[in-house]
Design an enzyme around this catalytic site. Structure first.
Site, PDB file in Angstrom:
ATOM      1  CD  GLU A 149      -7.749 -48.513   5.585  1.00 25.94           C
ATOM      2  OE1 GLU A 149      -7.730 -47.826   6.623  1.00 25.94           O
ATOM      3  OE2 GLU A 149      -8.562 -48.342   4.652  1.00 25.94           O
ATOM      4  CD  GLU A 199      -2.799 -42.637   4.860  1.00 27.29           C
ATOM      5  OE1 GLU A 199      -2.744 -41.518   5.455  1.00 27.29           O
ATOM      6  OE2 GLU A 199      -3.698 -43.463   5.077  1.00 27.29           O
ATOM      7  CG  ASP A 237      -3.891 -46.007   3.248  1.00 28.28           C
ATOM      8  OD1 ASP A 237      -2.861 -45.685   3.833  1.00 28.28           O
ATOM      9  OD2 ASP A 237      -4.908 -45.308   3.215  1.00 28.28           O
TER      10      ASP A 237
END
Length: 296
Positions: free
Chosen positions: A113, A109, A111
């Site tokens: 955010e 993953e 990311d």
């Protein structure tokens, strides 16, 4: 003869200079395509609104639901870009996420955010990298602009050599392929792209001390620029059929150049507020990859 020989040496040195200084480049600009070409709603589709034929969308978060979407295809390497305008005003407790993820228990993953905050306080951008199901590589920065007043580019360049996070073509983080020193790297699990707007007031703002003020709902994040420039692969594939042939595989994208490293250092020195590499309470010994990634 001596002057001719000297001139030849100078020309060779100049050529070498240009070859070595051209070893890195900025990612290519994405082209604008409508949402429905590459993406579909994942949940709460009624909380997504479409404008201009799908060239712009808005995600809505209220006390009943957030919402999200995902790419139609899965990808093994490429350049993944999104233009986002964050939730304005009092966004405390909200998270706007844009990330890539594989679909298995030992998932990879990558990311972005964006953690909302009280009116007048800056957004926090948190990045993380999971490999083989292991994450805990959080870094947090403040942005050098207000991300709620206009669209900005957020992108990931992911190839076999490095994963680079960009904000408006400025590198804010690099995760190098460090398999040779025992660090897993995302290289053989195709990933889908996801984005969502959701309530995370148990942790997002000041560790959960600031709660979402539902009197300000609905919270709205806007998106455009839905082009995907990646090697599409089935979820079970472990190799990109065009490996080595696409622009992001070429030599100039195997590392950052000096100017890009200067910009990365600028982000590190002026805007970084948390870096797992320097957190000795969590990691008494610095994680192996940090030195290579120039995170310290």
């Amino acid at each position: 003869m001596a002057s001719t020989s000297s001139l030849h040496v100078v020309l060779v040195l100049v050529l070498c200079f240009f070859l070595t200084t051209a070893m890195a480049a900025a990612p290519r600009k994405a082209i604008d395509v409508p949402f429905q070409k590459n993406y579909v709603p994942t949940w709460a589709g009624d909380h997504i609104k479409y404008f201009n034929g799908g060239n712009e969308i808005q995600l809505y978060l209220d006390k009943y639901s957030g919402t999200g979407f995902q790419s139609r295809g899965s990808y093994l390497f490429g350049h993944f870009n999104m233009q986002i305008k964050m939730v304005p005003g009092d966004s405390a407790g909200t998270v706007t996420a844009f990330y890539l993820s594989s679909q298995n228990s030992e998932h990879d993953e990558i990311d972005f955010e964006f953690l909302g905050n009280r009116t007048g306080q800056p957004y926090i951008l948190q990045t993380n990298v999971f490999t083989g199901g292991k994450g805990d590589r959080e870094q947090r920065i403040y942005l050098w602009f207000d991300p709620t007043t206009d669209y900005h580019y957020y992108s990931v360049l992911w190839n076999l050599y490095q994963t680079v996070f960009f904000v408006d073509d400025i590198p804010i983080r690099v995760f190098k392929n460090s398999k040779d020193i025992g660090v897993r790297y995302p290289f053989n699990q195709p990933m889908k792209l996801y984005s969502s707007l959701w309530n995370a007031d148990d942790w997002a703002t000041r560790g959960g001390l600031e709660k979402t003020n539902w009197a300000n709902a609905p919270f709205i994040a806007a998106y455009r620029g839905f082009h995907i420039d990646g090697c599409e692969a089935s979820t079970n594939a472990t190799f990109c059929a065009t490996q080595g042939q696409r622009w992001w595989d070429q030599n100039e994208f195997r590392d950052l150049d000096a100017k890009q490293y200067d910009r990365l250092r600028w982000v590190r020195e002026r805007y970084t507020i948390y870096n797992y590499c320097t957190d000795r309470s969590r990691y008494p010994k610095m994680p192996t990859e940090c030195q290579r990634d120039r995170d310290v």
